[in-house]
Design a protein around this motif. Structure first.
Motif, short mmCIF file in Angstrom:
data_model
loop_
_atom_site.label_atom_id
_atom_site.label_comp_id
_atom_site.label_asym_id
_atom_site.label_seq_id
_atom_site.Cartn_x
_atom_site.Cartn_y
_atom_site.Cartn_z
N ALA A 311 -4.35 -10.04 6.02
CA ALA A 311 -4.66 -8.73 6.57
C ALA A 311 -3.62 -8.27 7.59
N SER A 312 -2.98 -9.22 8.29
CA SER A 312 -2.06 -8.85 9.36
C SER A 312 -0.82 -9.75 9.33
N PRO A 313 0.21 -9.36 8.56
CA PRO A 313 1.44 -10.16 8.56
C PRO A 313 2.18 -10.03 9.88
N ARG A 314 2.87 -11.09 10.29
CA ARG A 314 3.59 -11.12 11.55
C ARG A 314 4.96 -11.75 11.34
N ILE A 315 5.95 -11.21 12.07
CA ILE A 315 7.31 -11.74 12.06
C ILE A 315 7.73 -11.95 13.50
N ASN A 316 8.20 -13.15 13.80
CA ASN A 316 8.60 -13.51 15.17
C ASN A 316 7.47 -13.26 16.17
N GLY A 317 6.24 -13.51 15.72
CA GLY A 317 5.08 -13.38 16.60
C GLY A 317 4.55 -11.98 16.76
N GLN A 318 5.21 -10.99 16.16
CA GLN A 318 4.79 -9.59 16.30
C GLN A 318 4.19 -9.08 14.99
N ALA A 319 3.11 -8.31 15.12
CA ALA A 319 2.50 -7.71 13.94
C ALA A 319 3.45 -6.70 13.31
N VAL A 320 3.51 -6.66 11.99
CA VAL A 320 4.37 -5.71 11.28
C VAL A 320 3.51 -4.88 10.32
N ARG A 321 4.02 -3.71 10.00
CA ARG A 321 3.27 -2.76 9.18
C ARG A 321 3.69 -2.87 7.72
N ILE A 322 2.70 -2.79 6.82
CA ILE A 322 2.99 -2.74 5.39
C ILE A 322 3.31 -1.29 5.04
N MET A 323 4.58 -1.02 4.70
CA MET A 323 5.01 0.34 4.37
C MET A 323 4.64 0.72 2.95
N VAL A 324 5.01 -0.15 2.00
CA VAL A 324 4.77 0.13 0.57
C VAL A 324 4.26 -1.15 -0.06
N ARG A 325 3.29 -0.99 -0.95
CA ARG A 325 2.74 -2.15 -1.64
C ARG A 325 2.35 -1.77 -3.05
N ASP A 326 2.73 -2.63 -4.02
CA ASP A 326 2.21 -2.46 -5.37
C ASP A 326 1.73 -3.82 -5.87
N THR A 327 1.53 -3.96 -7.16
CA THR A 327 0.95 -5.21 -7.67
C THR A 327 1.89 -6.40 -7.53
N ASP A 328 3.22 -6.17 -7.43
CA ASP A 328 4.18 -7.27 -7.41
C ASP A 328 4.88 -7.46 -6.08
N LEU A 329 5.12 -6.39 -5.33
CA LEU A 329 6.00 -6.45 -4.17
C LEU A 329 5.41 -5.73 -2.97
N ILE A 330 5.91 -6.11 -1.78
CA ILE A 330 5.51 -5.49 -0.51
C ILE A 330 6.77 -5.22 0.30
N LEU A 331 6.84 -4.07 0.96
CA LEU A 331 7.91 -3.75 1.88
C LEU A 331 7.30 -3.62 3.27
N LEU A 332 7.77 -4.47 4.19
CA LEU A 332 7.25 -4.49 5.56
C LEU A 332 8.18 -3.72 6.49
N ASP A 333 7.61 -3.19 7.57
CA ASP A 333 8.37 -2.44 8.57
C ASP A 333 8.36 -3.21 9.88
N ASP A 334 9.54 -3.64 10.32
CA ASP A 334 9.70 -4.31 11.62
C ASP A 334 10.94 -3.70 12.27
N ALA A 335 10.73 -2.65 13.04
CA ALA A 335 11.85 -1.87 13.57
C ALA A 335 12.77 -2.68 14.47
N GLY A 336 12.26 -3.73 15.09
CA GLY A 336 13.10 -4.49 16.02
C GLY A 336 13.85 -5.64 15.39
#
Length: 464
Positions: A311-336
């Protein structure tokens, strides 16, 4: 001189085995005791080069250490068991590879050197079409140079592969419980014969290794015993092929898993303790839940299967937003998020047959490990992947992105704590290109090697 198929099988049934003694995993023979050192004699000075290489090697994740040793087998510099541990044999192999690759200007254990070594090993694997696969007839897993062994036939309890001219034969064979024993197999393959000379033999309670040769042939036999019976590997080949095939014997033997479904037994009852004992690994960071690839500023690509239920992916300890998602792939947004690597070009064509590739996975603490694998025509990959490999990029010998690992099981089968080679689904490069284009992410026409790609690998944690 060619050896006919019937003669090859007869030789394999008898113990004409090749002297690949480094694969026995046996301790060295005891040496005569040295006279006591004279009083005041200084201890031997440690070799600074050896100690530095050992420190650099042991700092790497286990899967990457094994990957480097496997690559050294394929470059012809290492003739031992791929265990991930550092010793004189590994050090000598690194030195030999360094001299041949360019001398003092090449550092095989720095990031660039590791990438070059892994790429060289993958290229050598690809040349012979080496692929690690399961053999349902024997129940084993083993790697085979498929381009050299086009002939395949069923045998009782297993499978036989041969070269077109019959000069190379590989067999995987199994016996059900009660059909035979390690002792009986060992007695048979070491029985005296005027036609062959046993050059090495080792028997332990759970496995055996025997090597020998005849006037024209060499062979290697290994058997293991388990709850489901006795399973083994037999290789026989013409002596004239030894210069090139000896390294393949090592690679095949290192890949062989007699009981891939085996798992360590759980204790029958709880172990009573006087009080809580902290785990020695308690202060180590956990492995990432999945692996992502930085494809642009603040944009991380991974597979949808790798984050299934997260439900909540995290990178370097920070929550990141799911920008685009389909059945095969996900694109995450981590501005920093910044990258020191480069998003590689996408591979244009699918694999025609089992092709050597590398899987780059995120490890705990920001490390990256490279595992060798074989990408099949069906889009599935066979590789010794460990936890966190879901979403990991798959790179071909040219440095192009061939796909992503689609998902990793929550509870993989382990043997002695390590996940053996297994088959995994992938998301193909063509599908990645379509997804990124639709999401407005530029797809590079040219890119960099796997060395620079490593800086674009990120670990993804998950908060349910």
């Amino acid at each position: 001189m060619a050896v006919c198929a019937a003669r090859s099988i007869a030789l394999l049934a008898a113990p004409i085995l090749s002297p690949i003694q480094g694969l026995s995993q046996s301790p060295p023979a005891p040496r005569p005791k040295s006279p006591p050192a004279s009083p005041g004699k200084p201890a031997a000075t440690p070799d600074p080069a050896f100690e530095a290489a050992k420190a650099a090697f042991e700092a790497l994740p286990e899967a990457e250490r094994k990957g480097l040793q496997d690559a050294l087998v394929w470059t012809g510099d290492f003739n031992g068991v791929v265990t991930g541990t550092f010793g004189k044999r590994t050090h000598d192999a690194l030195v030999a590879y360094q001299k041949r690759a360019g001398g003092a200007g090449i550092a095989p254990l720095d990031p660039a050197g590791r990438g070059a070594l892994l790429k060289a090993g993958a290229a050598a694997r690809s040349t012979v079409g080496f692929a690690v696969k399961s053999d349902p007839a024997s129940g084993t897993v083993l790697g085979l140079p498929e381009r050299l062994l086009p002939k395949r036939a069923a045998i009782p309890g297993g499978t036989r592969w041969q070269s077109a001219d019959g000069r190379i034969t590989v067999e995987a064979k199994s016996f059900l419980p009660g059909e035979t024993s390690l002792e009986a197999v060992f007695a048979r393959i070491t029985a005296p014969s005027p036609e062959r000379r046993v050059t090495y033999k080792l028997q332990r309670p759970d496995f055996l290794v025997v090597t020998a040769e005849t006037a024209t042939g060499k062979s290697y036999i290994r058997y293991a015993a388990g709850e489901t019976g006795v399973r083994g590997l037999t290789l026989g080949y013409d002596k004239a092929l030894a210069e090139t095939f000896d390294r393949l014997v090592i690679a095949i033997a290192n890949s062989f898993v007699p009981f891939p479904d085996a798992a360590p037994a759980a204790p029958s009852s709880p172990i009573a303790r006087a009080g809580p004992t902290p785990s020695p690994l308690a202060d180590r960071p956990a492995a990432p839940h999945a692996t992502g690839l930085l494809v642009g500023p603040g944009r991380v690509l991974t597979s949808a299967g790798a984050l299934d239920g997260c439900a909540s992916p995290r990178i370097n300890g920070q929550a990141v937003r799911i920008m685009v998602r389909d059945t095969d792939l996900i694109l995450l947004d981590d501005a920093g998020l910044a990258s020191s690597g480069v998003f590689p070009p996408l591979r244009a064509e699918a694999a025609v047959s089992a092709e050597a590739v590398l899987v780059l996975s995120a490890e705990a603490g920001g490390a990256v490990t490279a595992a060798p694998g074989a990408l099949g025509q069906d889009g599935r990959i066979t590789a010794p992947l460990q936890s966190g490999a879901g979403g990991a990029p798959i790179v071909d010998p040219a440095g192009a992105l061939a796909g992503l690992v689609s998902a990793y099981p929550a509870a993989p089968r382990r043997v002695a704590g390590v996940v053996p080679p297994a088959r995994y689904g992938t998301v193909a490069s063509a599908r990645i290109g379509q997804f990124l284009t639709a999401a407005g992410v530029p797809v590079p026409a040219a890119g960099a090697s796997t060395v620079r790609l490593a800086g674009a690998i990120v670990g993804i944690a998950c908060q349910p």
